[in-house]
Design a protein around this motif. Structure first.
Motif, PDB file in Angstrom:
ATOM      1  N   GLY A  84      19.704 166.783 -13.054  1.00 33.56           N
ATOM      2  CA  GLY A  84      18.785 167.935 -13.415  1.00 33.56           C
ATOM      3  C   GLY A  84      18.941 168.287 -14.894  1.00 33.56           C
ATOM      4  O   GLY A  84      18.059 169.331 -15.236  1.00 33.56           O
TER       5      GLY A  84
ATOM      6  N   THR B  97      28.020 162.645 -13.623  1.00 37.73           N
ATOM      7  CA  THR B  97      27.205 163.641 -13.034  1.00 37.73           C
ATOM      8  C   THR B  97      27.661 165.197 -12.877  1.00 37.73           C
ATOM      9  O   THR B  97      26.826 166.047 -13.043  1.00 37.73           O
ATOM     10  CB  THR B  97      26.600 162.904 -11.586  1.00 37.73           C
TER      11      THR B  97
ATOM     12  N   ASP C 297      19.799 153.682 -14.761  1.00 40.39           N
ATOM     13  CA  ASP C 297      18.651 153.381 -13.741  1.00 40.39           C
ATOM     14  C   ASP C 297      18.800 154.748 -12.804  1.00 40.39           C
ATOM     15  O   ASP C 297      17.670 154.847 -11.991  1.00 40.39           O
ATOM     16  CB  ASP C 297      19.226 152.129 -12.767  1.00 40.39           C
ATOM     17  N   ARG C 298      19.488 155.739 -12.912  1.00 41.54           N
ATOM     18  CA  ARG C 298      19.695 156.614 -11.959  1.00 41.54           C
ATOM     19  C   ARG C 298      18.807 157.992 -12.882  1.00 41.54           C
ATOM     20  O   ARG C 298      18.765 159.097 -12.055  1.00 41.54           O
ATOM     21  CB  ARG C 298      21.045 157.340 -11.575  1.00 41.54           C
ATOM     22  N   LEU C 299      18.422 157.770 -13.889  1.00 39.81           N
ATOM     23  CA  LEU C 299      17.435 158.887 -14.354  1.00 39.81           C
ATOM     24  C   LEU C 299      16.206 159.028 -13.620  1.00 39.81           C
ATOM     25  O   LEU C 299      15.597 158.259 -13.287  1.00 39.81           O
ATOM     26  CB  LEU C 299      17.356 158.482 -16.042  1.00 39.81           C
ATOM     27  N   GLU C 300      16.017 160.402 -13.724  1.00 42.73           N
ATOM     28  CA  GLU C 300      14.966 160.944 -12.887  1.00 42.73           C
ATOM     29  C   GLU C 300      13.718 160.979 -14.137  1.00 42.73           C
ATOM     30  O   GLU C 300      14.085 161.495 -15.172  1.00 42.73           O
ATOM     31  CB  GLU C 300      14.988 162.377 -12.235  1.00 42.73           C
ATOM     32  N   ASP C 301      12.624 160.884 -13.676  1.00 44.65           N
ATOM     33  CA  ASP C 301      11.316 160.822 -14.457  1.00 44.65           C
ATOM     34  C   ASP C 301      11.604 160.179 -15.831  1.00 44.65           C
ATOM     35  O   ASP C 301      11.495 160.726 -16.757  1.00 44.65           O
ATOM     36  CB  ASP C 301      10.908 162.273 -14.883  1.00 44.65           C
ATOM     37  N   ALA C 302      12.197 158.981 -15.857  1.00 46.39           N
ATOM     38  CA  ALA C 302      12.486 158.268 -17.184  1.00 46.39           C
ATOM     39  C   ALA C 302      11.422 157.727 -17.735  1.00 46.39           C
ATOM     40  O   ALA C 302      10.469 157.014 -17.169  1.00 46.39           O
ATOM     41  CB  ALA C 302      13.614 157.313 -16.854  1.00 46.39           C
TER      42      ALA C 302
ATOM     43  N   GLY D 286      15.019 161.142 -19.897  1.00 50.11           N
ATOM     44  CA  GLY D 286      14.772 161.699 -18.342  1.00 50.11           C
ATOM     45  C   GLY D 286      15.734 162.776 -18.086  1.00 50.11           C
ATOM     46  O   GLY D 286      16.566 163.476 -19.077  1.00 50.11           O
ATOM     47  N   ARG D 287      15.876 162.924 -16.642  1.00 53.75           N
ATOM     48  CA  ARG D 287      17.193 163.880 -16.355  1.00 53.75           C
ATOM     49  C   ARG D 287      17.959 163.163 -15.527  1.00 53.75           C
ATOM     50  O   ARG D 287      17.943 162.417 -14.882  1.00 53.75           O
ATOM     51  CB  ARG D 287      16.442 164.846 -15.649  1.00 53.75           C
ATOM     52  N   LEU D 288      19.415 163.640 -15.599  1.00 52.85           N
ATOM     53  CA  LEU D 288      20.317 163.319 -14.922  1.00 52.85           C
ATOM     54  C   LEU D 288      20.970 164.528 -14.514  1.00 52.85           C
ATOM     55  O   LEU D 288      21.386 165.568 -15.085  1.00 52.85           O
ATOM     56  CB  LEU D 288      21.511 162.686 -15.909  1.00 52.85           C
TER      57      LEU D 288
END
Ligand code: HPA
Length: 270
Positions: free
Chosen positions: A70, A264, A35-40, A66-68
């Motif tokens: 970055g 991370t 759920d922490r992925l960016e642009d997922a 997505g990105r984790l």
């Protein structure tokens, strides 16, 4: 097998905007990291025709792109298990698909029972090696040489350089990181105390029902592997009490954040 992988790659590529550096498998109760992925973007396994679906509690059953920290990743929010009735080949299929999307590293997590009496519930264990006690292997059957060799070496199944990085990151984050050997059983029944005593004699530090088929497939297709167990309970007979599925999921909820911090930090330092 390569044809099957290619068919799923065609279906998944539109969702995978950047080549993932790492494939991340989130184990029992550890799905929150997804759920922490960016642009997922997400793709349910069930939406892919013929793809094996995840029925285990605490497993969402979807790919996330997505990105984790970055870093572009593909993530399995929920894995497949032998005890669900999936063949070892099917359990390994998503790993081959994620490799086909470009991921060179497999970062796997699981919940496991602590066999080593020096461990406590909530500890994180860096998997240094494994014992395959499932009686199954995802590479059984004709070998597709385009995926990997007939007899893949397993001497460094858990990449030494990635393990060293994990230890450095854990120290920098102030996270206690145990190390040990993970023994995989097919399940779904938990082990008996006699089995746990036998596994301790064999050199196992933790026991679980996953990860080994995926790690074998990842080694076969040339991925570097890093894997962690969250010690969700002490294994059968270590403490004078019964084992429950609820305590396994609860341990994930209680301790997942620490594993997230470690993952991370590792991704930031790849
Ligand atoms: N045994 C097998 N699998 C497990 C355990 C256990 O004690 N805990 C979490 N997964």
């Amino acid at each position: 097998m390569a044809d099957t992988v290619r068919a799923y790659l065609d279906l998944l590529r539109p969702y995978c905007k950047e080549t993932p550096r790492a494939a991340v498998i989130l184990g029992s109760g550890l799905g929150a990291l997804g759920d922490r992925l960016e642009d997922a973007s997400a793709v349910d396994y069930a939406s892919l025709p013929g793809f094996p679906v995840s029925t285990a509690p605490g497993h969402r059953g979807r790919f996330l792109f997505g990105r984790l920290a970055g870093v572009p990743v593909v993530c399995m929010q929920g894995r497949l298990h032998l005890y669900e009735g999936h063949s070892a080949r099917d359990v390994a299929l998503p790993v081959r698909v994620m490799r086909g999307l470009g991921a060179e590293i497999l970062l796997a997590t699981n919940a496991a029972g602590g066999i080593n009496t020096g461990f406590s519930v909530g500890d994180l264990m860096l998997i240094e090696d494994h014992i395959n006690f499932t009686g199954q292997n995802p590479l059984v059957g004709p070998n597709d040489g385009t995926l990997g060799p007939r007899f893949p070496d397993m001497s460094y199944a858990y990449d030494p350089a990635l393990r060293a990085l994990a230890e450095r990151c854990a120290a920098a984050c102030g996270i206690r990181l145990c190390k040990g050997v993970y023994l995989a059983c097919q399940g779904p029944s938990y082990e008996t105390p006699a089995e746990i005593r036998a596994f301790r004699t064999l050199g196992a530090d933790a026991v679980g029902m996953s990860t080994v088929p995926e790690v074998i497939a990842a080694n076969h297709c040339g991925m570097r592997v890093l894997a962690f167990s969250l010690i969700s309970n002490m294994a059968a007979g270590v403490l004078p009490q019964k084992l429950t599925e609820e305590e396994v999921l609860e341990a994930g909820r209680q301790n997942g954040a620490r594993l997230e911090r470690l993952v991370t930090a590792i991704l930031q330092n790849l």
